[in-house]
Design a protein around this motif. Structure first.
Motif, short mmCIF file in Angstrom:
data_model
loop_
_atom_site.label_atom_id
_atom_site.label_comp_id
_atom_site.label_asym_id
_atom_site.label_seq_id
_atom_site.Cartn_x
_atom_site.Cartn_y
_atom_site.Cartn_z
N THR A 1 0.82 -1.21 0.00
CA THR A 1 0.00 0.00 0.00
C THR A 1 0.86 1.27 0.00
N GLY A 2 2.12 1.18 0.45
CA GLY A 2 3.00 2.35 0.51
C GLY A 2 2.59 3.33 1.60
N ILE A 3 1.65 2.91 2.48
CA ILE A 3 1.19 3.78 3.56
C ILE A 3 2.24 3.79 4.69
N THR A 4 2.43 4.94 5.33
CA THR A 4 3.34 5.03 6.47
C THR A 4 2.71 4.29 7.65
N PHE A 5 3.42 3.33 8.21
CA PHE A 5 2.92 2.60 9.38
C PHE A 5 3.70 3.06 10.62
N VAL A 6 2.97 3.42 11.67
CA VAL A 6 3.61 3.69 12.96
C VAL A 6 3.09 2.62 13.91
N PHE A 7 3.99 1.77 14.35
CA PHE A 7 3.64 0.54 15.05
C PHE A 7 4.16 0.60 16.48
N VAL A 8 3.31 0.27 17.43
CA VAL A 8 3.72 0.27 18.85
C VAL A 8 3.83 -1.16 19.34
N THR A 9 4.96 -1.48 19.96
CA THR A 9 5.10 -2.81 20.54
C THR A 9 6.11 -2.80 21.69
N HIS A 10 5.98 -3.80 22.59
CA HIS A 10 7.02 -3.97 23.60
C HIS A 10 7.85 -5.20 23.25
N ASP A 11 7.56 -5.81 22.07
CA ASP A 11 8.20 -7.05 21.66
C ASP A 11 9.36 -6.74 20.72
N GLN A 12 10.58 -6.91 21.20
CA GLN A 12 11.75 -6.50 20.42
C GLN A 12 11.90 -7.31 19.14
N GLU A 13 11.52 -8.58 19.18
CA GLU A 13 11.67 -9.40 17.97
C GLU A 13 10.73 -8.90 16.87
N GLU A 14 9.49 -8.58 17.28
CA GLU A 14 8.51 -8.04 16.35
C GLU A 14 9.06 -6.75 15.71
N ALA A 15 9.65 -5.90 16.53
CA ALA A 15 10.20 -4.63 16.04
C ALA A 15 11.35 -4.88 15.07
N LEU A 16 12.24 -5.80 15.41
CA LEU A 16 13.41 -6.04 14.56
C LEU A 16 13.00 -6.63 13.22
N THR A 17 12.00 -7.51 13.19
CA THR A 17 11.66 -8.20 11.94
C THR A 17 10.87 -7.32 10.98
N MET A 18 10.09 -6.36 11.48
CA MET A 18 9.19 -5.64 10.58
C MET A 18 9.63 -4.23 10.21
N SER A 19 10.42 -3.59 11.06
CA SER A 19 10.58 -2.13 10.94
C SER A 19 11.65 -1.69 9.95
N ASP A 20 11.42 -0.52 9.35
CA ASP A 20 12.51 0.17 8.64
C ASP A 20 13.36 0.90 9.67
N ARG A 21 12.69 1.56 10.64
CA ARG A 21 13.42 2.22 11.74
C ARG A 21 12.66 2.00 13.04
N ILE A 22 13.42 2.04 14.13
CA ILE A 22 12.84 1.81 15.47
C ILE A 22 13.26 2.97 16.38
N ALA A 23 12.32 3.47 17.19
CA ALA A 23 12.67 4.38 18.27
C ALA A 23 12.51 3.61 19.58
N VAL A 24 13.61 3.46 20.32
CA VAL A 24 13.52 2.75 21.61
C VAL A 24 13.24 3.79 22.68
N MET A 25 12.16 3.55 23.45
CA MET A 25 11.73 4.52 24.47
C MET A 25 11.91 3.97 25.88
N GLN A 26 12.20 4.89 26.78
CA GLN A 26 12.24 4.55 28.21
C GLN A 26 11.80 5.78 28.99
N GLN A 27 10.89 5.59 29.91
CA GLN A 27 10.41 6.66 30.80
C GLN A 27 10.13 7.96 30.05
N GLY A 28 9.34 7.85 28.99
CA GLY A 28 8.87 9.04 28.29
C GLY A 28 9.87 9.72 27.38
N ARG A 29 11.02 9.10 27.16
CA ARG A 29 12.03 9.68 26.27
C ARG A 29 12.45 8.68 25.21
#
Ligand code: ATP
Length: 367
Positions: free
Chosen positions: A194-222
């Motif tokens: 679809t070429g649509i921009t996806f913003v995906f929320v997860t706490h599962d690191q494997e899910e993030a590593l397998t699907m993402s073009d880029r990842i932002a790792v967050m901790q305590q609101g930062r």
């Protein structure tokens, strides 16, 4: 929507903060978030429970408003704009399908609300059912579908109005492991097709590593680190990121020399090895620093060989690989991941061994 529109599409978040409550009960859920999400990318917000990822997603969706900072979608300031005025759609964890409507009616619902002509609704619904492989179940109700099928319908429903951005809040967490893996591949395929921009929320690191073009790792609101899966995994800059993403060995080691952008560290047992240093970090000779070594970047060799002497504490078989747990001579624990590509015997507990590190295995971290 014209292709040109898609190419200019992006989310810009500048200095965004979110405080819930006031005075003594004020809670800073997000602090100083700066982020630019590119058009057409699969972008993931990853972090432990309570780190603020859903809050950030809800700010983009328009369900919450920032306490400070600016938020633009496709160059337009959206602060104060209602969710339905934004070019975004959201898929939630609990699919929230309409139980009394068929699959086709659920998928076409958003278009109907937008007042689109009936022929367009039918054509888009058919196209979406095909996209998520639900063509043969158009007349079923949600109660007659499996969890994975319901999630496909929820995705098709969110994609049908062709939003510029699709926000996905832990959409796979209710599925069992096998289905979740299948849906990870499906989601990635849908995003590419679809070429649509996806913003995906997860706490599962494997899910993030397998699907993402880029990842932002967050901790305590930062946001602690932003990068490709490869960068986040192989070049973590923070101790928290290294620990959260994949299994890891974190050693506390002294710096004995500095060289360019790297450092020389002394390992338990006395050998000195070079280590990369995370950007912006300036250790001094004599400092004790945190260094990361991934378990697959080390191998067991004969006693007296390799870089580190160690004692075997146990082994855990995982099918494709075995994790061998060791204790280093200064008492620090260390794990090695060995691929089970032949019938190797696990070393017995108490065996003295050497550990060989691959070159470039060590990285000095912040935190
Ligand atoms: P999870 O993975 O558990 O959903 P999360 O990273 O998505 O976690 P958020 O839901 O964004 O976390 O919540 C971040 C913090 O803000 C939490 O401590 C939460 O309790 C708090 N919070 C969220 N919404 C509100 C609210 N409406 N009022 C007060 N505090 C809130």
């Amino acid at each position: 929507m014209a292709i040109d529109d898609r190419q200019s599409d992006e989310i810009e978040i500048e200095g965004v903060g979110k405080v819930f409550g006031q005075g003594a009960t004020a809670y800073h859920a997000l602090t100083d978030i700066d982020l630019a999400i590119r058009a057409g990318e699969f972008f993931t917000l990853l972090g432990p429970s309570g780190c603020g990822k859903t809050t950030l997603l809800r700010l983009i969706a328009g369900f919450e408003h920032p306490t400070s900072g600016r938020l633009r979608i496709k160059g337009r300031d959206v602060v104060g704009q209602a969710p339905n005025q934004r070019l975004v759609n959201t898929v939630f964890q609990n699919y929230a399908l309409f139980p009394h409507m068929s699959v086709a009616q659920n998928i076409g619902f958003g278009l109907k609300m937008l007042g689109r002509p009936r022929a367009e609704i039918t054509a888009t619904t058919d196209e979406m059912m095909h996209l998520v492989k639900m063509d043969t179940m158009a007349n079923r109700r949600p109660a007659e579908l499996s969890g994975g099928q319901q999630q496909r319908v929820a995705l098709a429903r969110a994609l049908a109005p062709r939003p510029s951005v699709l926000l996905l809040d832990e959409p796979l967490s209710a599925l069992d492991l096998k289905l979740r893996k299948e849906m990870q591949t499906e989601l990635k395929r849908l995003q590419v097709e679809t070429g649509i921009t996806f913003v995906f929320v997860t706490h599962d690191q494997e899910e993030a590593l397998t699907m993402s073009d880029r990842i932002a790792v967050m901790q305590q609101g930062r946001i602690l680190q932003l990068g490709t899966p490869h960068e986040i995994y192989h070049a973590p800059t923070e101790r928290f990121v290294a620990d959260f993403i994949g299994e890891t060995n974190l050693l506390s080691l002294p710096v004995v020399a500095l060289q360019g952008h790297g450092a020389e560290l002394t390992l338990p047992g006395g050998q000195t090895v070079p280590a990369r240093v995370a950007d912006g970090l300036m250790p001094a000779v004599g400092d004790m620093v945190s260094a990361v070594i991934r378990p697959e970047q080390a191998a067991i060799v004969a006693e007296g060989e390799g870089h580190l002497p160690a004692t075997v504490k146990g082994a855990v078989f995982f099918g494709t690989d075995t994790h061998i747990h060791l204790t280093l001579d200064d008492g620090q624990p260390f794990t090695i991941r060995r691929q089970n590509n032949d019938a190797q015997r696990d070393p017995a507990n108490g065996t003295r061994v050497g550990v060989a590190l691959t070159s470039g295995a060590l990285q000095v971290l912040r935190g």
